[in-house]
Design an enzyme around this catalytic site. Structure first.
Site, PDB file in Angstrom:
ATOM      1  N   TYR A  56       0.822  -1.216   0.000  1.00  0.00           N
ATOM      2  CA  TYR A  56       0.000   0.000   0.000  1.00  0.00           C
ATOM      3  C   TYR A  56       0.858   1.271   0.000  1.00  0.00           C
ATOM      4  CZ  TYR A  56      -3.949  -3.061   1.084  1.00  0.00           C
ATOM      5  OH  TYR A  56      -4.902  -4.043   1.045  1.00  0.00           O
ATOM      6  N   LYS A  93       3.742 -15.321   1.970  1.00  0.00           N
ATOM      7  CA  LYS A  93       3.779 -16.262   0.845  1.00  0.00           C
ATOM      8  C   LYS A  93       5.236 -16.416   0.387  1.00  0.00           C
ATOM      9  CE  LYS A  93       0.688 -16.933  -2.299  1.00  0.00           C
ATOM     10  NZ  LYS A  93       0.048 -18.252  -2.175  1.00  0.00           N
ATOM     11  N   ASP A  96      -2.612 -18.008   1.769  1.00  0.00           N
ATOM     12  CA  ASP A  96      -3.807 -18.649   1.192  1.00  0.00           C
ATOM     13  C   ASP A  96      -4.283 -19.785   2.085  1.00  0.00           C
ATOM     14  OD1 ASP A  96      -1.364 -19.778   0.476  1.00  0.00           O
ATOM     15  OD2 ASP A  96      -2.081 -20.578  -1.424  1.00  0.00           O
ATOM     16  N   ASP A 147      -4.981  -7.128   5.886  1.00  0.00           N
ATOM     17  CA  ASP A 147      -6.224  -6.447   5.527  1.00  0.00           C
ATOM     18  C   ASP A 147      -7.310  -7.488   5.238  1.00  0.00           C
ATOM     19  OD1 ASP A 147      -8.001  -4.523   4.726  1.00  0.00           O
ATOM     20  OD2 ASP A 147      -6.891  -3.869   2.966  1.00  0.00           O
ATOM     21  N   ASP A 149     -10.423  -9.122   8.002  1.00  0.00           N
ATOM     22  CA  ASP A 149     -11.848  -9.028   7.659  1.00  0.00           C
ATOM     23  C   ASP A 149     -12.489 -10.407   7.660  1.00  0.00           C
ATOM     24  OD1 ASP A 149     -11.867  -6.320   7.437  1.00  0.00           O
ATOM     25  OD2 ASP A 149     -12.639  -6.258   5.393  1.00  0.00           O
TER      26      ASP A 149
END
Ligand code: NAD
Length: 370
Positions: free
Chosen positions: A143, A194, A227, A251, A255
């Site tokens: 970001y 990852k 994942d 992020d 959620d």
């Protein structure tokens, strides 16, 4: 009573001020009944600040936040400000606070209160008693990484670039918070990246492993690909205690974890900066939800996410773990009695207003402290 606990309250827009009003009643309760007092200041942020000052956060309010031990934030935004220029938008006020206080560690607990276990999208047995904490790196990664932006290629196509960047020290400081939090909870930390396909993931894993070996070998550390973590969060969420991860994965995963609990109106969060020479960390506490313009001004908002953010503040900024637990217990008891704001109501529960939820919490605090 004079206090050295400096607290800035920024109620913001929409349901922010309504929820904050109930939390202020709890702050007053602490002042009177427990002699836990705060040097409390209140300011404007978001659309409310834009209307008065033409900016979503003034330099004065920013300076106040820097000088306080903790900031309790409501919510910002609303459709009336959606078309403002980018730098005037209410959300910029929040982003400025996070950026200038360098709040790199974002704590998002996902706790399922027994009385609300049926509100989850998952089966009760998978989530009842769930208490996990997602720690998201908040100031680095994709970001913020450079280069970023959209350019036009010679053939007229457009090209968009975002860059995922992490340095050793950025990873170390958030991992350190993760290990420290794990020590205060179930002593288990999952580090999520990852490393199979990303260089930042490889470095992340190396740095966390080295820090674990050097300083935190008493904490049980496991590495997991992001994942797989997403899958495990909905398959068997109770396997986790603390999860530390980067900005982008955090992020999404926070959620995902939030929805295990069933309601946005119940979710608190904290964002912490680096400790200064005295050990004090800059800190911002806020509910996960937004300003909910659809129900603003109707005395319908659930104030519990803001209240639980205040409880996190008691625990992490002021080391008042017993008082934090008291607030959390009051919320649990009110829910166990079947009192619910509309967003968490279920068959057989009593729907109460924001104010009535505040009344019930104060009554419960009185009973617990008697
Ligand atoms: P939202 O979180 O405000 O609302 C989503 C839905 O959940 C709405 O139906 C709302 O009524 C409900 N809800 C949320 N909190 C609730 C509560 N405490 N009690 C009862 N119901 C609740 O998200 P949105 O609708 O996507 O965004 C609305 C505005 O809030 C936008 O302007 C957005 O930019 C802003 N926003 C701000 C923040 C923040 O201040 N941190 C976060 C998210 C969104």
């Amino acid at each position: 009573m004079a206090s050295n606990r400096k607290l800035l309250v920024l109620p913001g827009d929409g349901i922010g001020p309504e929820a904050m009003k109930q939390v202020r009643r709890v702050v007053d309760w602490f002042d009177k009944r427990r002699t836990v007092s705060f040097d409390l200041k209140e300011g404007l942020v978001g659309g409310a600040s834009y209307e008065k000052h033409g900016t979503p956060l003034t330099d004065e309010t920013m300076a106040l936040a820097q000088s306080c031990d903790a900031t309790l934030f409501g919510a910002v935004g609303g459709p009336q400000w959606d078309n403002l220029p980018f730098d005037k938008k209410p959300e910029r006020g929040l982003l400025r606070l996070r950026k200038e206080m360098d709040l790199f560690a974002n704590l998002r607990p996902a706790i399922v209160f027994e009385a609300l276990a049926d509100a989850s999208a998952l089966k009760r047995e998978l989530v009842a008693g769930l208490d996990i904490l997602i720690l998201r790196e908040l100031t680095g990664g994709v970001y913020f990484g450079e280069p970023r932006g959209v350019t036009t290629l010679p053939d007229g196509q457009k090209k968009a670039v975002d860059t995922q960047v992490y340095t050793t020290s950025e990873i170390q400081r958030v991992a350190r918070v993760g290990f420290e939090l794990a020590r205060k909870r179930g002593n288990r930390l999952h580090s999520v990246e990852k490393a199979n396909v990303m260089h930042t993931g490889v470095l992340w894993r190396e740095v966390v492993t080295a820090l674990h070996k050097a300083e935190y070998s008493d904490v049980k550390l496991e590495h997991m690909y992001a994942d797989n973590c997403a899958m495990q969060l909905v398959r068997n969420p109770k396997q986790f205690d603390v999860i530390v991860t980067d900005n982008l994965f955090g992020d999404i995963l926070s959620d995902c974890a939030a929805m295990l609990t069933g309601s946005l109106g119940m979710l608190p969060s904290a964002s912490l900066g680096a400790p200064d020479a005295t050990g004090r960390r800059k800190a911002l506490y806020e509910p996960v939800h937004g300003s909910a313009p659809d129900i603003a001004g109707k005395d319908m908002a659930n104030p519990l996410a803001t209240l639980l953010s205040f409880a996190m503040m008691l625990r992490y900024s002021f080391d008042l773990a017993d008082d934090a637990a008291l607030v959390e217990q009051a919320a649990k008891n009110v829910l166990a009695k079947g009192l619910r704001t509309r967003d968490i109501a279920s068959a057989g529960s009593t729907v109460v207003s924001t104010t009535q939820m505040g009344d019930a919490l104060l009554k419960e605090l009185d009973a617990l402290a008697a």
